[in-house]
Scaffold this motif. Sequence first.
Motif, PDB file in Angstrom:
ATOM      1  N   ASN A 122     -17.416  -9.474 -13.960  1.00 46.29           N
ATOM      2  CA  ASN A 122     -16.876 -10.738 -14.479  1.00 46.29           C
ATOM      3  C   ASN A 122     -17.954 -11.814 -14.522  1.00 46.29           C
ATOM      4  N   LYS A 123     -18.799 -11.860 -13.497  1.00 46.53           N
ATOM      5  CA  LYS A 123     -19.898 -12.823 -13.496  1.00 46.53           C
ATOM      6  C   LYS A 123     -20.854 -12.527 -14.654  1.00 46.53           C
TER       7      LYS A 123
ATOM      8  N   LYS B 281     -20.019 -11.155 -17.516  1.00 42.17           N
ATOM      9  CA  LYS B 281     -19.343 -11.569 -18.753  1.00 42.17           C
ATOM     10  C   LYS B 281     -19.435 -13.070 -18.971  1.00 42.17           C
ATOM     11  N   ARG B 282     -19.294 -13.835 -17.890  1.00 42.32           N
ATOM     12  CA  ARG B 282     -19.346 -15.295 -17.990  1.00 42.32           C
ATOM     13  C   ARG B 282     -20.774 -15.819 -17.906  1.00 42.32           C
TER      14      ARG B 282
ATOM     15  N   ASN C 281     -22.416 -16.360 -15.222  1.00 43.57           N
ATOM     16  CA  ASN C 281     -22.151 -17.454 -14.297  1.00 43.57           C
ATOM     17  C   ASN C 281     -22.703 -17.114 -12.915  1.00 43.57           C
TER      18      ASN C 281
END
Length: 68
Positions: A32-33, A35-36, A38
């Motif tokens: 998820n990190k 993908k973002r 972030n």
Amino acid sequence: MTEKIKILLIKRNMSVKELADKLGHTSQNLSNKFKRDNFSQNELKEIASHLNCDFESSFIMRDTGEKI
């Protein structure tokens, strides 16, 4: 930054899951990190450490080349 980390993972023959385990995260959380795109500066330093790299973050003044 995500792209650079993925390149390092390939060069180090390490999977996202292996890196996630070293960081104490789930592979889903790390994905998820990615993908973002972030990541905090501290996370990037920790990732670099686990990938046997140094991480430098700086601003470079274009007219003088000075790093800040």
